[in-house]
Write a protein that holds these residues in place. Structure first.
Motif, PDB file in Angstrom:
ATOM      1  N   LYS A   1     -26.584  16.482  -2.384  1.00 55.90           N
ATOM      2  CA  LYS A   1     -25.430  16.946  -3.709  1.00 55.90           C
ATOM      3  C   LYS A   1     -24.311  16.596  -3.098  1.00 55.90           C
ATOM      4  O   LYS A   1     -23.393  17.138  -3.826  1.00 55.90           O
ATOM      5  CB  LYS A   1     -25.917  18.441  -4.045  1.00 55.90           C
ATOM      6  CG  LYS A   1     -27.190  18.278  -4.726  1.00 55.90           C
ATOM      7  CD  LYS A   1     -27.632  19.835  -5.245  1.00 55.90           C
ATOM      8  CE  LYS A   1     -27.996  20.721  -3.862  1.00 55.90           C
ATOM      9  NZ  LYS A   1     -29.016  19.849  -3.094  1.00 55.90           N
TER      10      LYS A   1
ATOM     11  N   TRP B   1     -21.917  15.571  -6.109  1.00 60.95           N
ATOM     12  CA  TRP B   1     -21.879  16.496  -7.199  1.00 60.95           C
ATOM     13  C   TRP B   1     -20.504  17.312  -7.341  1.00 60.95           C
ATOM     14  O   TRP B   1     -19.812  17.348  -6.026  1.00 60.95           O
ATOM     15  CB  TRP B   1     -22.946  17.683  -7.229  1.00 60.95           C
ATOM     16  CG  TRP B   1     -24.236  17.069  -7.435  1.00 60.95           C
ATOM     17  CD1 TRP B   1     -24.960  15.904  -7.657  1.00 60.95           C
ATOM     18  CD2 TRP B   1     -25.372  17.867  -7.925  1.00 60.95           C
ATOM     19  NE1 TRP B   1     -26.224  16.142  -7.878  1.00 60.95           N
ATOM     20  CE2 TRP B   1     -26.522  17.279  -8.231  1.00 60.95           C
ATOM     21  CE3 TRP B   1     -25.512  19.233  -8.545  1.00 60.95           C
ATOM     22  CZ2 TRP B   1     -27.859  17.765  -8.635  1.00 60.95           C
ATOM     23  CZ3 TRP B   1     -26.678  19.660  -8.673  1.00 60.95           C
ATOM     24  CH2 TRP B   1     -27.885  19.144  -9.149  1.00 60.95           C
TER      25      TRP B   1
ATOM     26  N   SER C   1     -33.926  18.385  -6.387  1.00 58.71           N
ATOM     27  CA  SER C   1     -33.428  17.570  -5.216  1.00 58.71           C
ATOM     28  C   SER C   1     -34.618  17.772  -4.125  1.00 58.71           C
ATOM     29  O   SER C   1     -34.643  18.590  -3.337  1.00 58.71           O
ATOM     30  CB  SER C   1     -32.349  18.135  -4.711  1.00 58.71           C
ATOM     31  OG  SER C   1     -31.042  18.005  -5.662  1.00 58.71           O
TER      32      SER C   1
ATOM     33  N   THR D   1     -24.707  25.033  -4.260  1.00 57.10           N
ATOM     34  CA  THR D   1     -24.444  24.398  -5.549  1.00 57.10           C
ATOM     35  C   THR D   1     -25.063  25.261  -6.573  1.00 57.10           C
ATOM     36  O   THR D   1     -24.909  25.143  -7.898  1.00 57.10           O
ATOM     37  CB  THR D   1     -25.225  23.044  -5.601  1.00 57.10           C
ATOM     38  OG1 THR D   1     -26.181  22.765  -5.087  1.00 57.10           O
ATOM     39  CG2 THR D   1     -24.292  22.088  -4.778  1.00 57.10           C
TER      40      THR D   1
ATOM     41  N   GLU E   1     -28.229  25.386  -7.219  1.00 56.26           N
ATOM     42  CA  GLU E   1     -29.012  24.466  -8.095  1.00 56.26           C
ATOM     43  C   GLU E   1     -30.240  25.331  -8.400  1.00 56.26           C
ATOM     44  O   GLU E   1     -30.856  25.959  -7.485  1.00 56.26           O
ATOM     45  CB  GLU E   1     -29.152  23.361  -7.173  1.00 56.26           C
ATOM     46  CG  GLU E   1     -30.109  22.209  -7.855  1.00 56.26           C
ATOM     47  CD  GLU E   1     -30.615  21.211  -6.778  1.00 56.26           C
ATOM     48  OE1 GLU E   1     -31.081  20.054  -7.456  1.00 56.26           O
ATOM     49  OE2 GLU E   1     -30.350  21.245  -5.408  1.00 56.26           O
TER      50      GLU E   1
ATOM     51  N   ARG F   1     -21.875  14.326 -12.011  1.00 54.69           N
ATOM     52  CA  ARG F   1     -21.649  13.162 -10.872  1.00 54.69           C
ATOM     53  C   ARG F   1     -21.368  12.025 -11.613  1.00 54.69           C
ATOM     54  O   ARG F   1     -21.825  11.548 -12.734  1.00 54.69           O
ATOM     55  CB  ARG F   1     -22.874  13.265 -10.154  1.00 54.69           C
ATOM     56  CG  ARG F   1     -22.898  12.158  -9.091  1.00 54.69           C
ATOM     57  CD  ARG F   1     -24.393  11.895  -8.508  1.00 54.69           C
ATOM     58  NE  ARG F   1     -25.311  10.953  -9.374  1.00 54.69           N
ATOM     59  CZ  ARG F   1     -26.459  10.926  -9.282  1.00 54.69           C
ATOM     60  NH1 ARG F   1     -27.185  11.714  -8.463  1.00 54.69           N
ATOM     61  NH2 ARG F   1     -27.114  10.208 -10.104  1.00 54.69           N
TER      62      ARG F   1
END
Length: 408
Positions: free
Chosen positions: A64, A67, A124, A135, A137, A365
């Motif tokens: 990432k 990102w 991911s 992040t 995530e 992104r």
């Protein structure tokens, strides 16, 4: 002492090098790369960087790094991939303390033997724990268990001047570092809350025709007593391809999971079917490595309107997928999309969501040359408390400089 000599002194000569053309962070060139073995070596690198006024960007598996916003500059790329392993497992407390560079796959395998899991199922596959926390995530399981921020009970963080801290007076450090993109410090380990591994799982999958239908069916599912663990939708956006689908996950013992899924299938109707395996798209992002990725969030009842706005502004199919029960989704666009069209899409979706009670649509992104032509569509800013913490801990903005969208 040169930079490479100092880094070699901290990490060992076999684990530092002068950066080459491939060593970049979202297109931003790096000066040097260091691979510390433990938290003390991470601290040593940061201590040296602070003394020399060098910037540091941390990475794990690098899934990432593109990102969010690219850093304004990156002198040292700090690879924490050698910080691995479960450092402590407490079966009674249902927690584990894990080194930040540990791949989620490895952590999942370890916990499987204990009959436990970390309820984080991100899109991911190669991600490390540290990258997921940095992040914040999350995947489908966020519907029941929340994001990583909700599952972390403690962290150890290397701060910009090289100290290793678990607490900062007046701040919940564990929550603030989640989603900070490495701008507050380098996570070296984290203690996470675990869940029992479910005995059985069952999915109910129903074909859908429109975003509005997704919203109506999702509301019916949420209002029911069936307690799905996750509710996801996949809207491919194209004509003649695979159909759009709504899917919900149920867990428990075999009888309970199956019974709830069967009841959900009856509730949803329209060809809904119970499956023992998830649909192929479950837990995956709608975008590929070269696509433009958007994040859309808002009130679950209003997310469908943002999807319509995206498609109207795009004038082309827009694949959308995400946790519709919580009002969070991702969208995919080809890298060839024009800046004007992308700007119109982002603005349209954001305007609709704000008018309908709050939310947003941001650029997660995009190719650097495309991002540079856009303004006003940065990722979500740091919450005010985290922004104040950033200014207190890293006033010179040496850690992931510029990756925090807003320091006000």
């Amino acid at each position: 002492m040169t930079v490479i000599e100092a880094l070699a002194d901290a990490c060992g000569p076999d684990h530092v090098w002068e950066a080459g053309p491939a060593d970049t962070v979202d297109g931003v060139p790096v000066g040097w790369v260091a691979e510390p073995r433990g938290a003390d070596e991470v601290a040593s690198v940061l201590r040296f960087a602070a003394a020399e006024g060098l910037s540091v960007v941390a990475t794990g598996a690098g899934t990432k790094l593109d990102w969010g916003l690219p850093p304004t500059h990156a002198d040292i790329l700090l690879d924490v991939g050698r910080l691995t392993g479960v450092l402590d497992y407490d079966a009674d407390a249902m927690t584990a303390t894990v080194a930040a560079g540990t791949p989620l796959r490895a952590l999942r395998a370890y916990l499987l033997r204990e009959g436990r899991r970390l309820a984080v199922d991100v899109g991911s596959p190669a991600a490390t724990l540290g990258g997921v926390l940095a992040t914040n995530e999350a995947g489908p399981l966020r519907h029941r268990f929340g994001t990583p921020r909700d599952l972390v009970t403690g962290v150890r963080v290397a701060l910009d001047e090289g100290s290793l801290e678990q607490t900062v007076d007046g701040y919940d450090l564990a929550r603030h570092v989640c989603g900070s993109y490495g701008t507050l410090g380098v996570i070296t380990e984290a203690t996470v809350r675990l869940q029992p591994l479910p005995a059985a799982r069952a999915w109910v999958v129903r074909p859908v025709s429109t975003p509005r239908e997704v919203q109506q069916l999702t509301e019916a599912m949420v209002a029911s007593p069936l307690e799905p663990v996750a509710i996801e939708a996949d809207l491919p956006g194209g004509a003649g391809g695979r159909p759009a689908e709504l899917a919900a996950l149920f867990e428990g013992d075999r009888a309970t999971a199956t019974a709830r899924a069967e009841s959900a299938a009856k509730l949803l109707g329209g060809g809904a079917a119970v499956e023992q395996l998830p649909p192929a798209w479950w837990g995956r992002y709608p975008f590929d490595a070269d696509d433009v990725a958007l994040k859309v969030w808002g009130r679950p009842s209003e997310l469908f309107a943002a999807v319509y706005a995206l498609r109207d502004a795009a004038g082309l199919p827009v694949p959308v997928r995400g946790s519709v029960g919580l009002g969070v989704a991702h969208a995919s666009l080809p890298a060839t999309v024009s800046p004007e069209r992308l700007d119109g899409m982002l603005t349209a979706a954001r305007t609709v969501l704000i008018a309908r009670g709050g939310g947003g649509c941001t650029l997660l992104r995009a190719p650097l040359e495309l991002r540079e032509l856009l303004t006003g569509h940065d990722p979500e800013p740091l919450p005010p408390a985290a922004a104040r913490l950033k200014l207190a801990l890293d006033p010179e903005d040496r850690l992931s400089p510029g990756r925090a969208p807003d320091l006000s």
